[in-house]
Motif scaffolding. Structure first.
Motif, PDB file in Angstrom:
ATOM      1  N   LEU A 173       0.636  -1.160  -0.050  1.00  0.00           N
ATOM      2  CA  LEU A 173      -0.039   0.165   0.455  1.00  0.00           C
ATOM      3  C   LEU A 173       0.918   1.281  -0.072  1.00  0.00           C
ATOM      4  CD1 LEU A 173      -2.939  -1.130   2.599  1.00  0.00           C
ATOM      5  CD2 LEU A 173      -3.251  -0.833   0.265  1.00  0.00           C
ATOM      6  N   ALA A 174       1.903   0.977   0.776  1.00  0.00           N
ATOM      7  CA  ALA A 174       2.714   2.279   0.822  1.00  0.00           C
ATOM      8  C   ALA A 174       3.613   2.950  -0.484  1.00  0.00           C
ATOM      9  CB  ALA A 174       3.348   2.385   1.975  1.00  0.00           C
ATOM     10  N   LEU A 175       3.613   1.969  -1.624  1.00  0.00           N
ATOM     11  CA  LEU A 175       4.308   2.262  -2.744  1.00  0.00           C
ATOM     12  C   LEU A 175       2.857   3.054  -3.628  1.00  0.00           C
ATOM     13  CD1 LEU A 175       5.316  -1.144  -3.973  1.00  0.00           C
ATOM     14  CD2 LEU A 175       6.403   0.770  -2.996  1.00  0.00           C
ATOM     15  N   LEU A 176       2.120   3.062  -3.079  1.00  0.00           N
ATOM     16  CA  LEU A 176       0.479   3.621  -4.190  1.00  0.00           C
ATOM     17  C   LEU A 176       0.581   5.260  -3.225  1.00  0.00           C
ATOM     18  CD1 LEU A 176      -1.983   0.915  -4.074  1.00  0.00           C
ATOM     19  CD2 LEU A 176      -0.291   1.534  -5.755  1.00  0.00           C
ATOM     20  N   SER A 177       0.826   5.373  -2.779  1.00  0.00           N
ATOM     21  CA  SER A 177       1.385   6.648  -2.006  1.00  0.00           C
ATOM     22  C   SER A 177       2.658   7.377  -1.796  1.00  0.00           C
ATOM     23  CB  SER A 177       0.723   6.997   0.041  1.00  0.00           C
ATOM     24  OG  SER A 177       1.517   6.263   0.512  1.00  0.00           O
ATOM     25  N   ALA A 186     -11.860  -0.161   1.987  1.00  0.00           N
ATOM     26  CA  ALA A 186     -12.687  -1.472   3.134  1.00  0.00           C
ATOM     27  C   ALA A 186     -11.086  -1.665   3.847  1.00  0.00           C
ATOM     28  CB  ALA A 186     -12.340  -3.122   2.314  1.00  0.00           C
ATOM     29  N   LEU A 187      -9.765  -1.032   4.413  1.00  0.00           N
ATOM     30  CA  LEU A 187      -9.268  -1.254   4.571  1.00  0.00           C
ATOM     31  C   LEU A 187      -8.552   0.094   5.832  1.00  0.00           C
ATOM     32  CD1 LEU A 187      -6.260  -3.070   3.502  1.00  0.00           C
ATOM     33  CD2 LEU A 187      -8.105  -4.314   4.781  1.00  0.00           C
ATOM     34  N   ARG A 188      -9.716   1.081   5.435  1.00  0.00           N
ATOM     35  CA  ARG A 188      -9.431   2.141   5.711  1.00  0.00           C
ATOM     36  C   ARG A 188      -9.497   2.776   7.623  1.00  0.00           C
ATOM     37  NH1 ARG A 188     -14.919   2.253   4.820  1.00  0.00           N
ATOM     38  NH2 ARG A 188     -16.638   3.552   5.674  1.00  0.00           N
ATOM     39  N   ASP A 189     -10.440   1.738   8.214  1.00  0.00           N
ATOM     40  CA  ASP A 189     -10.384   1.174   9.553  1.00  0.00           C
ATOM     41  C   ASP A 189      -9.094   0.279  10.123  1.00  0.00           C
ATOM     42  OD1 ASP A 189     -12.199   3.619  10.045  1.00  0.00           O
ATOM     43  OD2 ASP A 189     -13.961   2.255   9.674  1.00  0.00           O
ATOM     44  N   HIS A 190      -8.599  -0.109   9.172  1.00  0.00           N
ATOM     45  CA  HIS A 190      -7.997  -1.626   9.049  1.00  0.00           C
ATOM     46  C   HIS A 190      -7.449  -1.531  10.767  1.00  0.00           C
ATOM     47  CE1 HIS A 190      -5.083  -5.430   9.522  1.00  0.00           C
ATOM     48  NE2 HIS A 190      -6.607  -5.550   8.653  1.00  0.00           N
ATOM     49  N   GLU A 191      -7.318  -2.456  11.748  1.00  0.00           N
ATOM     50  CA  GLU A 191      -5.908  -1.649  13.379  1.00  0.00           C
ATOM     51  C   GLU A 191      -4.861  -2.021  12.441  1.00  0.00           C
ATOM     52  OE1 GLU A 191      -6.171  -2.116  16.635  1.00  0.00           O
ATOM     53  OE2 GLU A 191      -8.789  -1.465  16.293  1.00  0.00           O
ATOM     54  N   VAL A 192      -4.350  -2.792  11.524  1.00  0.00           N
ATOM     55  CA  VAL A 192      -2.564  -2.566  11.010  1.00  0.00           C
ATOM     56  C   VAL A 192      -2.552  -1.306   9.859  1.00  0.00           C
ATOM     57  CG1 VAL A 192      -0.449  -3.931  10.229  1.00  0.00           C
ATOM     58  CG2 VAL A 192      -1.715  -4.510  12.354  1.00  0.00           C
ATOM     59  N   LEU A 193      -3.693  -2.333   8.535  1.00  0.00           N
ATOM     60  CA  LEU A 193      -3.522  -1.732   7.897  1.00  0.00           C
ATOM     61  C   LEU A 193      -4.645  -0.244   7.292  1.00  0.00           C
ATOM     62  CD1 LEU A 193      -3.985  -4.875   4.924  1.00  0.00           C
ATOM     63  CD2 LEU A 193      -1.651  -3.855   6.102  1.00  0.00           C
ATOM     64  N   GLY A 194      -5.172   0.348   8.533  1.00  0.00           N
ATOM     65  CA  GLY A 194      -6.009   1.369   7.831  1.00  0.00           C
ATOM     66  C   GLY A 194      -4.882   2.822   7.490  1.00  0.00           C
ATOM     67  N   ARG A 195      -4.158   2.669   8.495  1.00  0.00           N
ATOM     68  CA  ARG A 195      -3.488   4.236   8.011  1.00  0.00           C
ATOM     69  C   ARG A 195      -2.404   4.084   7.127  1.00  0.00           C
ATOM     70  NH1 ARG A 195       1.314   5.609  12.583  1.00  0.00           N
ATOM     71  NH2 ARG A 195      -0.308   5.633  13.312  1.00  0.00           N
ATOM     72  N   SER A 196      -2.176   2.894   6.425  1.00  0.00           N
ATOM     73  CA  SER A 196      -1.328   2.960   5.057  1.00  0.00           C
ATOM     74  C   SER A 196      -2.415   3.259   3.905  1.00  0.00           C
ATOM     75  CB  SER A 196      -1.161   1.415   4.958  1.00  0.00           C
ATOM     76  OG  SER A 196       0.264   1.697   5.580  1.00  0.00           O
ATOM     77  N   ALA A 197      -3.611   2.325   4.329  1.00  0.00           N
ATOM     78  CA  ALA A 197      -5.011   2.802   3.171  1.00  0.00           C
ATOM     79  C   ALA A 197      -5.272   3.881   3.065  1.00  0.00           C
ATOM     80  CB  ALA A 197      -6.416   1.870   3.796  1.00  0.00           C
ATOM     81  N   ARG A 198      -5.391   4.977   4.213  1.00  0.00           N
ATOM     82  CA  ARG A 198      -6.057   6.549   4.562  1.00  0.00           C
ATOM     83  C   ARG A 198      -5.152   7.035   3.828  1.00  0.00           C
ATOM     84  NH1 ARG A 198      -6.930   4.861   9.672  1.00  0.00           N
ATOM     85  NH2 ARG A 198      -5.226   5.839  10.484  1.00  0.00           N
ATOM     86  N   GLN A 199      -3.899   6.950   3.557  1.00  0.00           N
ATOM     87  CA  GLN A 199      -2.400   7.960   2.680  1.00  0.00           C
ATOM     88  C   GLN A 199      -2.985   7.422   1.311  1.00  0.00           C
ATOM     89  OE1 GLN A 199      -0.982   9.923   4.143  1.00  0.00           O
ATOM     90  NE2 GLN A 199       1.276   9.576   3.440  1.00  0.00           N
ATOM     91  N   VAL A 200      -3.110   6.251   0.812  1.00  0.00           N
ATOM     92  CA  VAL A 200      -3.440   6.497  -0.430  1.00  0.00           C
ATOM     93  C   VAL A 200      -4.382   7.118  -0.883  1.00  0.00           C
ATOM     94  CG1 VAL A 200      -3.867   4.839  -2.454  1.00  0.00           C
ATOM     95  CG2 VAL A 200      -2.417   3.971  -0.266  1.00  0.00           C
ATOM     96  N   LEU A 201      -5.630   6.627   0.095  1.00  0.00           N
ATOM     97  CA  LEU A 201      -6.813   7.525  -0.255  1.00  0.00           C
ATOM     98  C   LEU A 201      -7.067   9.272  -0.290  1.00  0.00           C
ATOM     99  CD1 LEU A 201      -9.359   5.075   1.949  1.00  0.00           C
ATOM    100  CD2 LEU A 201      -8.911   5.626  -1.109  1.00  0.00           C
TER     101      LEU A 201
END
Length: 506
Positions: free
Chosen positions: A171-175, A207-222
């Motif tokens: 996910l970090a590669l997409l931000s 879907a992952l924006r509230d995930h405990e671990v991946l949420g921060r990375s997903a929100r950064q992409v969005l």
């Protein structure tokens, strides 16, 4: 500019021959196979240190390693395919890190199927470069990025620490990779536009924006994707959240039942039952607030008793520093937090701030002065207990407000309100992120974030008092691995044994 194929072939042969001759002069460098995350997580502190020591010794023993690295890079620039087996050996086993790094990039540049497959296998490496190179291959393979990397987000992959790490870095590669005066910069235009071009990546991040671990990375992409694309998807997700916001039915609760059980001594059982309720309705919240108040009264008494006992044995904190009491503005701060987050502050930390206010056992006055004689200085890195008051931690609230002001509400993310410095900062060593609790939290007892034990707020306090004010007494193997002697550990244990205080279970 690509040179003449014949000339490149001749030059590549010469460089490879020179490289092999140089490697033959490294008889004492040894080998160090790559290690996966899951295996790495089983290493003891001694094994971790031994692994790092191999790399340190290797680079000291490897005469001319800079020249070797240059030759490896040159083979990559020449695209010299006969060098692939040698480069694979260096990537997979060479303990001289700069040479292994150069080999990875050379393999990617040459790009044969064999070279790419070897790099792809590094997706679960302990070393960040292994994971990065694997992702670099996946996102540049033939076919779509989703077809090549989407499997990283399967339930099976996300069930492991290694899988979560790989997914987060994908996910970090997409931000943005960095920011300059001209704005955010991505690894490539293709990665920058992936969310806009392929709805599967958009749906995944939403879907992952509230995930405990991946949420921060997903929100950064969005956050940095095209708002014309992300806006409608986030609006729809927000509408679904609102439609599902009815409080799940909890088991029946008789008023006063939990309070009575707590007063009868079932302290942990009551908190286990509270922890099982993800969303407190009005009745459960009222009961939880009473239990939390009873709990924090006992915490306050423990803190006073422990502080006196530690100070009596020379621990260098004053009573005023350790327990200054609740602040006068605590109720105003709690109301502001409720208005900002749209939800009441969870009962456990709210009661702490109302009744205890602050606990601070960090010996900051010794940072520029000698440690008291007879008091084990190693305890400064044993994570002495600290919970700061709301006013002191309010800068994290203001920072969150500034950062989320222009964001879609669905990607603003949780408010991480600081409750303590991490254990390294407490010892005046540059460390990591501060410990925090995330708001809003619909339950009674939120997790303490960024702290390695993964405890709820109440269990975090229990652990600290069980350790006589120190949370990392279970990490003594790390101290020994880095030079603390057994005699020093015995002295530390004896000193702690001499600290006696009246402990109340809570």
């Amino acid at each position: 500019m690509v040179g003449d194929p014949g000339e490149d072939e001749i030059k590549g042969s010469r460089v490879l021959e020179s490289l092999l001759a140089a490697l033959a002069r490294w008889p004492d460098v040894g080998r160090q196979p790559r290690v996966g995350i899951e295996r790495w997580n089983t290493f003891t502190a001694h094994e971790v240190k031994a692994y790092h020591d191999v790399g340190i010794s290797a680079i000291q023993a490897a005469a001319g390693w800079r020249s070797v690295s240059d030759q490896v890079r040159e083979l990559g620039l020449l695209g010299f395919e006969p060098a692939v087996p040698t480069l694979i050996g260096l990537w997979e086993e060479c303990p001289v890190q700069p040479v292994a790094v150069a080999a990875a990039h050379a393999l990617f540049a040459i790009g044969t199927a064999e070279a790419r497959e070897v790099l792809r296998r590094g997706i679960h490496d302990q070393d960040h470069l292994g994971r990065f190179m694997a992702l670099k291959v996946m996102f540049s393979d033939d076919g779509t990025a989703w077809d090549n990397a989407g499997h990283l987000f399967s339930g099976e992959c996300l069930a492991t620490a290694a899988g979560l790490t790989a997914a987060a870095e994908a996910l970090a590669l997409l931000s943005p990779r960095s920011f300059s005066r001209s704005g955010p910069e991505w690894y490539s235009d293709e990665l920058r536009d992936l969310v806009s071009q392929d709805h599967r990546w958009l749906d995944l991040c939403v879907a992952l924006r509230d995930h405990e671990v991946l949420g921060r990375s997903a929100r950064q992409v969005l956050r940095y994707a095209d708002p014309a694309v992300t806006g409608p998807a986030l609006d729809a997700a927000g509408a679904r959240r609102a439609a599902q916001a009815t409080t799940p039915a909890a088991r029946p609760l008789r008023p006063g039942d939990l309070v009575a059980r707590y007063q009868d001594g079932d302290h942990r059982g009551v908190w286990r039952d509270l922890g099982a309720v993800a969303h407190l309705d009005e009745r459960w919240r009222a009961e939880a607030e009473q239990v939390a108040a009873l709990t924090m009264e006992r915490v306050r008494r423990n803190a006073a008793s422990l502080t006196a006992a530690l100070r009596a044995r020379g621990w260098p904190v004053s009573a005023e520093q350790a327990l200054p009491g609740p602040t006068a503005d605590v109720e105003d701060r709690l109301r502001q937090l409720e208005q900002i987050t749209g939800s009441a502050v969870p009962p456990a930390p709210a009661a702490f701030w109302r009744i205890v206010g602050t606990i601070d056992l960090v010996p900051r006055d010794t940072w520029e002065a000698p440690f008291p004689p007879g008091v084990p200085e190693q305890l400064t890195v044993a994570d002495p207990l600290e919970i700061i008051d709301l006013g002191t931690g309010w800068s994290s609230v203001e920072q969150w407000q500034r950062g989320s002001a222009k964001l879609h509400p669905e990607i603003a993310g949780p408010l991480a309100i600081i409750i303590a410095a991490d254990y390294l900062h407490k010892a005046d060593i540059s460390g990591g992120a501060p410990y925090s609790v995330w708001l809003p939290h619909a339950g009674a007892d939120p997790l303490v974030r960024e702290e390695e034990h993964g405890l709820t707020f109440t269990d975090y306090l229990r652990s600290a008092f069980a350790g006589k004010g120190f949370l990392r007494l279970d990490r003594q193997d790390e101290w020994v691995a880095h030079g603390v002697t057994r005699d020093q550990l015995a002295e530390l244990t004896g000193w702690l044994d001499s600290v006696e205080y009246e402990h109340l279970d809570f």
